[in-house]
Design a protein around this motif. Structure first.
Motif, mmCIF file in Angstrom:
data_model
loop_
_atom_site.group_PDB
_atom_site.id
_atom_site.type_symbol
_atom_site.label_atom_id
_atom_site.label_comp_id
_atom_site.label_asym_id
_atom_site.label_seq_id
_atom_site.Cartn_x
_atom_site.Cartn_y
_atom_site.Cartn_z
ATOM 1 N N MET A 423 1.276 11.418 -18.869
ATOM 2 C CA MET A 423 0.437 10.242 -18.625
ATOM 3 C C MET A 423 -0.287 10.395 -17.288
ATOM 4 S SD MET A 423 -0.425 7.312 -17.178
ATOM 5 C CE MET A 423 0.860 6.739 -16.089
ATOM 6 N N LEU A 424 0.467 10.790 -16.254
ATOM 7 C CA LEU A 424 -0.136 10.874 -14.920
ATOM 8 C C LEU A 424 -1.199 11.972 -14.837
ATOM 9 C CD1 LEU A 424 2.979 10.196 -12.670
ATOM 10 C CD2 LEU A 424 0.899 8.805 -12.788
ATOM 11 N N LEU A 425 -0.950 13.066 -15.542
ATOM 12 C CA LEU A 425 -1.914 14.163 -15.476
ATOM 13 C C LEU A 425 -3.065 13.958 -16.467
ATOM 14 C CD1 LEU A 425 0.472 17.281 -15.245
ATOM 15 C CD2 LEU A 425 -0.904 16.293 -13.399
ATOM 16 N N GLY A 426 -2.802 13.172 -17.509
ATOM 17 C CA GLY A 426 -3.807 13.061 -18.576
ATOM 18 C C GLY A 426 -3.787 14.273 -19.486
ATOM 19 N N THR A 427 -2.626 14.941 -19.518
ATOM 20 C CA THR A 427 -2.523 16.170 -20.318
ATOM 21 C C THR A 427 -1.664 15.935 -21.548
ATOM 22 O OG1 THR A 427 -0.668 16.789 -18.903
ATOM 23 C CG2 THR A 427 -2.792 17.801 -18.422
ATOM 24 N N ASP A 428 -1.516 16.985 -22.333
ATOM 25 C CA ASP A 428 -0.747 16.921 -23.554
ATOM 26 C C ASP A 428 0.237 18.094 -23.581
ATOM 27 O OD1 ASP A 428 -0.032 15.771 -25.878
ATOM 28 O OD2 ASP A 428 -1.667 16.639 -27.079
ATOM 29 N N VAL B 223 -6.868 1.754 -8.973
ATOM 30 C CA VAL B 223 -5.460 1.508 -9.305
ATOM 31 C C VAL B 223 -5.410 0.632 -10.541
ATOM 32 C CG1 VAL B 223 -3.285 0.459 -8.540
ATOM 33 C CG2 VAL B 223 -4.705 1.692 -6.901
ATOM 34 N N GLY B 224 -4.521 0.966 -11.447
ATOM 35 C CA GLY B 224 -4.375 0.151 -12.639
ATOM 36 C C GLY B 224 -3.194 0.655 -13.442
ATOM 37 N N GLU B 225 -3.102 0.195 -14.648
ATOM 38 C CA GLU B 225 -2.047 0.698 -15.518
ATOM 39 C C GLU B 225 -2.615 1.885 -16.279
ATOM 40 O OE1 GLU B 225 1.059 -2.316 -17.274
ATOM 41 O OE2 GLU B 225 -0.852 -3.359 -16.985
ATOM 42 N N GLY B 226 -1.853 2.970 -16.291
ATOM 43 C CA GLY B 226 -2.264 4.124 -17.083
ATOM 44 C C GLY B 226 -3.421 4.922 -16.507
ATOM 45 N N ILE B 227 -3.632 4.847 -15.195
ATOM 46 C CA ILE B 227 -4.675 5.676 -14.581
ATOM 47 C C ILE B 227 -4.168 7.114 -14.475
ATOM 48 C CG2 ILE B 227 -6.047 6.053 -12.480
ATOM 49 C CD1 ILE B 227 -6.906 3.592 -13.992
ATOM 50 N N ARG B 228 -4.984 8.045 -14.937
ATOM 51 C CA ARG B 228 -4.556 9.437 -15.057
ATOM 52 C C ARG B 228 -5.343 10.352 -14.130
ATOM 53 N NH1 ARG B 228 -6.449 9.185 -21.159
ATOM 54 N NH2 ARG B 228 -8.086 8.155 -20.000
ATOM 55 N N MET B 229 -4.801 11.515 -13.879
ATOM 56 C CA MET B 229 -5.512 12.492 -13.069
ATOM 57 C C MET B 229 -6.772 12.965 -13.800
ATOM 58 S SD MET B 229 -3.769 15.426 -10.825
ATOM 59 C CE MET B 229 -4.669 16.511 -9.737
ATOM 60 N N SER B 230 -6.732 12.938 -15.113
ATOM 61 C CA SER B 230 -7.933 13.329 -15.871
ATOM 62 C C SER B 230 -9.053 12.312 -15.636
ATOM 63 C CB SER B 230 -7.603 13.445 -17.365
ATOM 64 O OG SER B 230 -7.068 12.214 -17.841
ATOM 65 N N ASP B 231 -8.687 11.033 -15.370
ATOM 66 C CA ASP B 231 -9.696 10.027 -15.061
ATOM 67 C C ASP B 231 -10.381 10.362 -13.727
ATOM 68 O OD1 ASP B 231 -8.877 8.691 -17.330
ATOM 69 O OD2 ASP B 231 -7.499 7.379 -16.237
ATOM 70 N N LEU B 232 -9.557 10.851 -12.810
ATOM 71 C CA LEU B 232 -10.092 11.280 -11.520
ATOM 72 C C LEU B 232 -11.103 12.401 -11.727
ATOM 73 C CD1 LEU B 232 -9.954 11.562 -8.359
ATOM 74 C CD2 LEU B 232 -8.013 13.064 -8.708
ATOM 75 N N LYS B 233 -10.706 13.363 -12.529
ATOM 76 C CA LYS B 233 -11.578 14.519 -12.754
ATOM 77 C C LYS B 233 -12.879 14.084 -13.427
ATOM 78 C CE LYS B 233 -11.387 19.243 -14.595
ATOM 79 N NZ LYS B 233 -10.557 20.186 -15.367
ATOM 80 N N GLY B 234 -12.755 13.252 -14.452
ATOM 81 C CA GLY B 234 -13.947 12.802 -15.175
ATOM 82 C C GLY B 234 -14.876 11.991 -14.289
ATOM 83 N N THR B 235 -14.285 11.115 -13.477
ATOM 84 C CA THR B 235 -15.092 10.286 -12.585
ATOM 85 C C THR B 235 -15.842 11.144 -11.578
ATOM 86 O OG1 THR B 235 -13.509 8.472 -12.804
ATOM 87 C CG2 THR B 235 -14.976 8.408 -10.907
#
Lengths: 813, 350
Positions: A423-428, B223-235
């Motif tokens: 979840m934290l990484l956004g990975t699978d 900050v929120g629920e379910g914020i991911r590192m992939s969101d950081l990358k995409g942003t």
């Protein structure tokens, strides 16, 4: 941290990984390699030579003609200019055809004698001269007496090495050692480390030294005593490894401690046991008034906060920072006691900071050492002492634990949820991949449930404490490239700029539109800058917040006023051939509520403008200096754009830094929002900017004002009549007063739509002390076309009011 | 006179009239000519009037001739009028011709400082993505600048930034990151937190081509629920494409900041060589432009957001570096020298 490629290759198989590939691998894993440098800077064809004969040069006083045995059938004749050349020396000899960093070597005639090569200095060989002693850098680089004649120098000096310069982040103290880096690289390559068998102490019996720990800041102290130590230079290979890692070779015992520290990350210290009184080592807090001369020759004041190593009587070292001169290893040292200990990180750091020291040992202690390396390093050093110095270990190593928290040698259990990691990484990533990452890192995994693990982190990785740290390890080892690009799936939000931000933006845009150039200046300045402002000694502008430790003499305190900042820009530009300009800055001034500072000061947002030098003339116009009205025009446009112009009043004002007859404050709804005017001539002179106009406006106060709602005016249905009046008045009568009086006089009839100044004149035709003021009036009614009569009546009322109030007389042209 | 004579005289009249018309130089002469040949007292009118003397059957014949001549003269007059008018305009234009290469009458344009332009451009991108702009104090407490950012006193990571202290506990902020904590404390318990915070920061560095004791940072926090590192990358990918071009690609590289875990540096494709390797990117093909990461659980918890439930990302970038990359400015000091010869080049609307 420097890393020798040769050295690390001993502990991880790198046969298919070039130094460049290793650098890329480390950089991608977060250990940024800043430089990859070959130790061999271009040496080829240089051999070990032996000087057989050395004769003066027939034609040159400073040159010598040497006969050098290079292992060939015939010795070589080489002319040498070094003053330290002597018969019997082993010297680096560049034969004809050899390459040096400075160029290639051939046969050359020097003052009539043919030289078949060159004897080389350390610098000519491209060695790190700053890591060598004076005797090794002045003249020839002399080689040890046992250097084999004719041997290739590159091989002999182990120069076939490449050094990676790693910009380690402060969390990775584990990588401050070759072994730690080997663990990291092995994990990245998924290869095993190839450390030699784990060594155990081989010495036995009682130790001559006794250890006592009197402070909780030392968790463990281990020591080994040696007898019969021969102090000399360390072997070439060790010197070269130390140099590759950026450490200066000193003497064999010291070099061994440094070598083992580089290998294990555990700092060691060697004391001359004969200087340790009563052969007793005490770890304790320093005492008030106590001093110690450290190895660098400085006298250091110790105190209760300093962690001290002492013998039965006196301090002999500052724990983890630097040893004392009184127990230093010297050429005459015979017995050595070697220290391997765990000192408190914060204590070592504070002491180092207080003393302004930053030793290699200190850097490792303050970031945290691996408790499991304390013994390992001591054993490894014991082995090297025995092997290289001919010393005999005396007694078993002593190991004493401190009175404080016990060292934890066991792995740290960190809870870990694979699902949360994804979840934290956004990975699978699958659980198998995660398990594999931990296996490569040497972290054991205990599975409680499928989604609740315990990961056992060895103490050599003090940076991995929380689940988030494990998440980073998974992300890092699996590669950040595996993280996709997504956008946050939050509820929709509306972008927002706070009102003061909006006001700053508008201000910038308007000032730019009126031709001003925005500047950004340093907010740190010098208190004497305020002197130019002519403010009294108790002025709040003199209450500048000083820096505790300024970086330069010019910038020592936070500004309270923006004129000096803008004047600096003007001065710079005038000095660089710019004839003038209109500049502004939207920035903060810093007003403390009290000094010395106890709380955060008021950081006040202003815009300030400076019009200096000459206005660039349009074609056909003549250059002229900027004046008050240039500034006022810009300010009026700014106020108009913000919708405040109709409410603004310009009132003469006295500010210390402005010309008293040419300055105004701007009032809106009765509040002063800013002041501007010609810079006081004395201020201008002190600031060295000649004539200029300065304005400053308080954006926060303006922001706080409430503006009435605004609607457009209906367009008129009936025509307007324009009538002009010119009157003569005393020069002191303000135009604003005339206009106000006219509006008042016409108010009742309510047909005066607008009145505005269109000319003002003094000089020929107008009496001394008087001025001619010409005003244009626009009359209009919203329900009819006006008659001349109506207008004349109002006009006469205005003329009468002017005459009564200001003694104005109509001017007939 | 018989009809033949009339016709002959008509023709000579026409020839004479046309001849004189050709010689006419201006509108006045033209007007005289019109009166003379086409006016009420002209010969042509006289002839029409005398037509009564002819036999009835010849009158139409002569009438036709008269009309013909009148129409010829009328046409000739119109043409001549047009020609003269055109010539007169030509003369006027020639007399009125100005030098169009001489400069126009311009109001001098001012300029926005390049740093402001970059900061505005970047902030605007995030405002458009729904971020709130926040600004905070430059004189910060040790607590907000360090301690609440997981940098306790005597932490070795404090060496990453040399600090200007004002008192033991007050300092000039070394980063805009304190705004992370200040924003979360202001917003809690609401989510999402989306904030972009530009501002000045200070480091105790010697000023040189790449260091400045005062510079700017732009901090971002979500900050929120379910914020991911992939969101950081995409942003940040969106941001990079918006600022550096639609074909930009980004990469994350592991790094360390005390207040984020995991932490990363963001690299973009070298803007100079496009990725093939050059001096500017030290042959790596990538340029490091900002630091970022997932908000450290200790920072979240300390600011009142339970790290077991909420997550967030943060980033911080240096507009100086971006301005230098974009505009080819090689020395950071130029940005604070305020040389008008440089600033005036930013007259353009960027």
């Amino acid at each position: 941290m420097k890393l020798s490629y040769q050295w690390i290759s001993q502990y991880v198989d790198l046969h298919d990984v070039s130094p460049e590939a290793l650098a890329e691998l480390l950089t991608r894993a977060g250990l940024e390699v800043e430089a990859v440098t070959a130790r061999n800077q271009g040496v080829r064809g240089v051999v070990v030579g032996e000087v057989l004969d050395c004769q003066p040069h027939p034609n040159a006083d400073r040159l010598r003609v040497c006969t050098v045995n290079v292992g060939a059938a015939e010795p070589s004749i080489i002319v040498c200019g070094a003053s330290n050349v002597a018969v019997g020396q082993k010297v680096p000899t560049a034969l004809p055809g050899a390459e040096l960093p400075g160029g290639s070597i051939g046969v050359a005639k020097l003052r009539g004698v043919a030289s078949h090569g060159m004897l080389c200095s350390a610098e000519e060989l491209g060695l790190e001269t700053k890591l060598l002693g004076k005797e090794q850098t002045e003249g020839l680089y002399l080689l040890p007496a046992d250097a084999p004649v004719g041997a290739d120098l590159v091989a002999y000096l182990h120069l076939d090495d490449v050094v990676l310069d790693i910009g380690l982040t402060p969390n990775r103290s584990d990588c401050l050692s070759i072994r730690g880096l080997a663990h990291e690289i092995a994990a990245l390559l998924d290869r095993p480390t190839t450390f030699p068998e784990r060594r155990t102490p081989t010495t036995e019996g009682p130790s001559p030294v006794s250890i006592r720990i009197e402070t909780p800041l030392c968790a463990r102290y281990e020591a080994q005593v040696f007898d019969g130590v021969a102090v000399g230079p360390s072997p070439v290979w060790m010197q070269m490894r130390l140099m590759a890692m950026g450490i200066r070779p000193i003497s064999l015992p010291v070099d061994i401690t440094n070598y083992v520290m580089l290998e294990w990350g555990q700092p060691l210290h060697a004391f001359d046991l004969d200087t340790v009184r009563q052969q007793t080592i005490v770890v304790r807090a320093g005492r008030a008034g106590e001093t110690l001369v450290t190895l660098d020759g400085e006298t250091r004041k110790l105190d209760e906060d300093t962690l001290v190593i002492s013998d039965a009587e006196r301090a002999i070292g500052i724990a983890g920072v630097m040893g004392g001169q009184n127990s230093e290893i010297t050429a005459g040292t015979k017995s050595v006691v070697l220290e391997s200990a765990a000192f408190d990180a914060v204590s070592v750091r504070r002491t180092g900071q207080r003393l302004g020291l930053k030793s290699e040992a200190q850097q490792r202690f303050e970031k945290g050492i691996d408790p499991n390396a304390i013994t390992g390093a001591l054993v490894r050093a014991t082995e090297l002492f025995a092997e290289l110095t001919g010393a005999t270990p005396v007694g078993a190593p002593v190991c004493v634990d401190g009175p404080g928290t016990k060292l934890s040698m066991a792995a740290r259990a960190v809870p870990f949820q694979p699902a949360r990691c994804n979840m934290l990484l956004g990975t699978d990533h699958g659980p198998e991949l995660m398990r594999d990452v931990f296996r490569r890192l040497g972290f054991a995994v205990e599975t409680e449930t499928d989604d609740q693990w315990r990961v056992l982190v060895p103490p050599r990785r003090p940076d991995v404490v929380l689940e988030a740290d494990l998440v980073e390890e998974v992300g890092r080892i699996a590669g950040y490239a595996a993280i996709p690009s997504t956008l946050p799936a939050t509820s929709t939000t509306v972008g927002y700029r706070p009102p003061l931000q909006v006001l700053s933006r508008r201000t910038r845009n308007v000032l730019m539109a009126v031709g001003m150039n925005e500047v950004v200046t340093y907010t740190l300045t010098h208190p004497r800058e305020v002197d130019a402002l002519r403010v009294p000694a108790d002025s709040p502008y003199r209450s500048m917040i000083p820096l505790l430790h300024p970086m330069s003499e010019e910038r020592t305190a936070l500004r309270t006023h923006m004129l000096p900042s803008l004047a600096e820009v003007a001065r710079y530009n005038l000095a660089h051939g710019v004839s003038g300009g209109a500049i502004f800055e939207v920035g903060r001034v810093y007003w403390p509520t009290e000094l010395p500072l106890r709380q955060q000061p008021c950081e006040h947002l202003q815009w300030a403008g400076l019009w200096f030098g000459e206005l660039e003339p349009a074609v056909g116009e003549r250059a002229r200096p900027y004046d008050f009205y240039d500034a006022k025009g810009a300010i009026e446009t700014w106020l108009e754009a913000l919708g405040w112009l109709d409410d603004a009043r310009f009132v003469p004002v006295r500010m210390h830094w402005l010309h008293p007859g040419r300055s105004a404050e701007v009032q809106i709804l009765g509040q002063r929002v800013g002041t501007f005017g010609e810079v006081h001539p004395e201020t201008a002179a002190a600031l060295d900017i000649r004539r200029a106009v300065y304005a400053e406006f308080d954006l926060e106060r303006l922001q706080a004002l409430t503006k009435a709602e605004w609607k457009v005016q209906r367009l008129p249905k009936y025509p307007a009549s324009r009538r002009d009046l010119a009157v003569l008045v005393d020069v002191g009568v303000p135009v604003q007063a005339l206009l106000d009086a006219a509006r008042d006089a016409a108010a009742e009839a309510s047909i005066l739509e607008n009145c505005a100044l269109f000319d003002i004149y003094q000089g020929k035709g107008v009496a001394e002390g008087q001025k001619s003021v010409a005003v244009a009036f626009r009359y209009r009614a919203d329900d009819r076309t006006l008659t001349d009569d109506e207008i004349v009546q109002v006009e006469q009322r205005i003329v009468r009011a002017w005459a009564d109030q200001f003694g104005a007389t109509l001017r007939t042209v | 006179m018989n009809i033949t004579d009339w016709i002959a005289s008509l023709q000579s009249l026409r020839d004479r009239a046309l001849g004189e018309l050709a010689d006419a130089q201006d509108m006045r002469q033209l007007d005289e000519w019109r009166v003379q040949y086409l006016g009420k007292k002209s010969d042509l009118t006289q002839i029409s009037r005398q037509m009564g003397q002819l036999p009835a059957e010849e009158r139409p014949v002569l009438g036709e001739h008269v009309n013909q001549v009148r129409s010829v003269l009328q046409d000739a007059l119109t043409k001549k009028q047009e020609a003269l008018h055109a010539a007169e305009l030509e003369r006027r234009f020639a007399a009125e011709t100005i030098d169009v290469t001489a400069p126009g009458r311009r109001k001098p344009r001012g300029s926005m400082h390049p740093l402001t332009q970059i900061i505005e451009e970047i902030v605007e991108i995030f405002v458009a993505m729904g971020y709130e702009v926040a600004e905070g104090p430059e004189v910060e407490t040790d607590e907000y600048n360090f301690e609440k950012l997981n940098l306790p006193k005597h932490h070795p990571a404090r060496d990453m930034q040399d600090t200007f202290y004002l008192t033991e506990s007050l300092l000039l902020r070394t980063q805009t990151s304190p705004m992370q904590v200040r924003t979360m404390e202001r917003m809690r318990p609401n989510v999402p937190v989306k904030v972009i915070a530009p501002g000045k920061v200070y480091r105790r560095d010697e000023d040189d081509a790449t260091h400045s004791h005062m510079f700017h940072q732009i901090e971002g926090l979500v900050v929120g629920e379910g914020i991911r590192m992939s969101d950081l990358k995409g942003t940040l990918e969106l941001f990079a494409r918006s600022v550096f071009g639609a074909d930009q690609t980004v990469r994350l590289r592991p790094s360390f900041f005390p207040f984020t875990e995991p932490s990363a540096e963001l690299d973009i494709r070298c803007t100079n060589c496009g990725g093939s390797g050059c001096r500017m990117c030290k042959d790596t093909g990538w340029l490091e432009i900002l630091g970022c990461g997932m908000v450290h659980p200790r920072v979240l918890d300390g600011a009142g957001y339970d790290s077991r439930r909420f997550s967030g990302f943060a980033f911080g970038m240096g507009p100086e570096r971006i301005a230098m990359l974009k505009y080819g400015i090689e020395d950071i000091r130029l940005l604070y020298q305020n040389d008008l010869r440089l600033l005036r080049q930013f007259h353009r609307v960027l």
